[in-house]
Design an enzyme around this catalytic site. Structure first.
Site, short mmCIF file in Angstrom:
data_model
loop_
_atom_site.label_atom_id
_atom_site.label_comp_id
_atom_site.label_asym_id
_atom_site.label_seq_id
_atom_site.Cartn_x
_atom_site.Cartn_y
_atom_site.Cartn_z
N GLY A 1 -114.94 -79.76 74.28
CA GLY A 1 -116.11 -79.71 75.15
C GLY A 1 -116.14 -78.66 76.24
O GLY A 1 -117.13 -78.57 76.97
N TYR B 1 -131.37 -77.51 72.42
CA TYR B 1 -130.81 -77.69 73.77
C TYR B 1 -131.42 -76.75 74.80
O TYR B 1 -130.93 -76.66 75.92
CB TYR B 1 -129.30 -77.37 73.78
CG TYR B 1 -128.45 -78.05 72.76
CD1 TYR B 1 -128.38 -79.44 72.68
CD2 TYR B 1 -127.66 -77.30 71.89
CE1 TYR B 1 -127.58 -80.04 71.74
CE2 TYR B 1 -126.85 -77.91 70.95
CZ TYR B 1 -126.81 -79.28 70.88
OH TYR B 1 -125.99 -79.88 69.96
N CYS C 1 -142.10 -71.23 61.56
CA CYS C 1 -143.45 -71.58 62.01
C CYS C 1 -143.40 -72.60 63.15
O CYS C 1 -143.81 -73.75 62.97
CB CYS C 1 -144.25 -72.12 60.84
SG CYS C 1 -144.31 -70.95 59.50
#
Ligand code: PLP
Length: 451
Positions: free
Chosen positions: A247, A333, A362
């Site tokens: 992380g 995100y 699109c």
């Protein structure tokens, strides 16, 4: 754009990575193209190993998180570097096995492992399996009955430690689909006490991703050592392994924070040592699972410009052949990136309007890099976007039926394919036509043909 890893601007004013001219890479392999800088990756692995070894006197296992980026060829590189590998699905496990990755260094994750995935783990002799929930543990106990099981177990705990990152990247909070809460841990241990054919060796937790602050890691490390002691007592055998997940954040753009890896290692290493010393416990083997921090900066994506659209007084759109099919992170995100004109690295930027690099999907959210400094561009020019090694190829899709790009690894002037570009034939390979529809007249007449 900041030059990272082995990037340099060559005499022709073009971006070079791993000694390879990106204009030549685009011609040879096509675009979009994921480029992996091998030396940048191996240097990062060495940095991670040094940081954790310096911060922790016990044994450390660097467990690369395969979800960030994994291919058969790349798994071979991971194995040769002595890394462990965490896989989070049957597909990742299959990839590791196809590469001949040493099973004893494999760790299997997943919050809903199927029976097939559990069997693949046990039969392949995966070294570690991280149990996510009680129903899974009950199935595992049943499936492993009567087998000589090599696989050792860790329990994934929900540490309930909040972290500052995008909601979609938090995993260790109390309200999470991952891991076991305190009561469930106790139940898991009593199930395992009655299952002598399986062996529990440790605990796992993962706080979330893109974390800059070492403090939650220190709290996690301390809290997990306390759990390690408690669970070992309940289990009747000491637990010897502590996996604190991954992380740690990377800087996607200049100005983004990327605190030194040493801060992460320090927080974890000190947290574990102090908590173990306070309990007079031997130091556990420490497992860490870096994904993004290991591989993200080693990746660059190369795009071909198809059009440049200027909306006077508003914005310049640089339209490329990429998009959310090959980089979903912007849409998922709100991630943002830098960009450079790979074939015009010395040309001064055009700052007359804000510049947005977009793709061909699109969706209006199909943004690749926003507010970037790029020179005047024309169709045919090349745009390079750095720090795309993690969660790009591995999250790519075929949205709009676009074939996924190729991946090449570059090193000392050599470029070799890790993954071939998909073809249109690949796209329809699994399509089937229901038998009823094959026969003439089986389908209703089209509305447009009705009078
Ligand atoms: N370990 C686990 C269990 C994860 O779920 C993840 C990411 O989702 C990682 C490690 C790797 O995280 P990162 O790539 O942010 O280092």
């Amino acid at each position: 754009m900041r030059l990272r890893g082995t990037m340099r601007v060559n005499e022709a004013g073009r971006l070079e990575i791993g000694g390879c001219d990106t204009v030549e890479l685009a011609e040879r392999f096509g675009t979009p193209l994921y480029i992996l800088d091998e030396a940048a990756f191996t240097a990062r692995v060495a940095e991670l190993a040094a940081a954790f070894q310096a911060a922790y006197p016990g044994e450390v296992a660097l467990v690369y998180a395969g979800k960030a980026f994994l291919t058969v060829g790349f798994a071979r590189l991971l194995a040769s570097l002595g890394l462990w590998l965490d896989v989070a699905s049957g597909g990742e496990l299959y990839t590791a096995k196809a590469a001949g990755f040493p099973p004893e260094r494999l760790l299997v994750h997943g919050n809903n492992k199927s029976d097939e995935e559990l069997r693949m783990s046990l039969e392949g002799g995966a070294g570690r399996l991280v149990v996510d929930n009680l129903p899974e543990l009950r199935r595992l106990i049943r499936l492993a009955q009567g087998k000589a099981v090599q696989t050792r177990l860790l329990l994934r705990i929900r540490p309930g430690i909040p972290v500052h990152t995008h909601n979609h990247m938090q995993t260790g909070q109390e309200d999470s689909k991952f891991g076991l809460g305190p009561d469930e841990i106790t139940q898991a241990v009593s199930l395992l006490r009655d299952a002598p054919h399986l062996r529990l060796v440790g605990l796992h937790a993962h706080l979330g991703s893109q974390l800059h602050d070492p403090e939650p890691y220190r709290r996690l490390a301390e809290g997990m050592v306390a759990w390690l002691e408690r669970v070992g007592e309940l289990y009747g055998q000491p637990l010897t392994e502590l996996d604190v997940g991954g992380g740690w954040a990377v800087a996607y753009r200049e100005g983004d924070r990327e605190p030194p890896i040493g801060l992460w290692a320090e927080a974890v290493g000190t947290g574990v040592q102090e908590a173990a010393a306070a309990r007079e416990m031997p130091l556990p083997r420490l497992l860490v699972e870096p994904g993004r921090i290991a591989i993200a900066p080693a990746g660059t994506t190369l795009y071909r410009v198809g059009a440049v659209k200027t909306i006077p007084g508003v914005r310049r759109y640089v339209v490329t052949d990429g998009g959310l099919y090959e980089n979903v992170r912007a849409a998922l995100y709100g991630a943002n990136y830098e960009a450079a004109a790979a074939n015009k690295m010395t040309a001064p930027p055009d700052r007359s309007l804000p510049t947005r690099v977009v793709g061909k999907n699109c969706e209006s959210g199909d943004v690749i890099a926003d507010n970037v400094a790029l020179p005047p561009l024309e169709p045919g020019d090349l745009v390079a976007v750095p720090v795309t090694g993690a969660y790009h190829y591995s999250m790519a899709s075929n949205y709009n039926r676009l074939p996924r790009p190729a991946v090449v690894v570059v090193h000392e002037g050599e470029a070799e394919l890790l993954v071939e570009r998909e073809s249109y034939a690949d796209l329809i390979r699994h399509d089937r036509i229901p038998a009823r529809w094959v026969q003439a007249g089986a389908l209703p007449e089209s509305v447009s043909r009705r009078p």
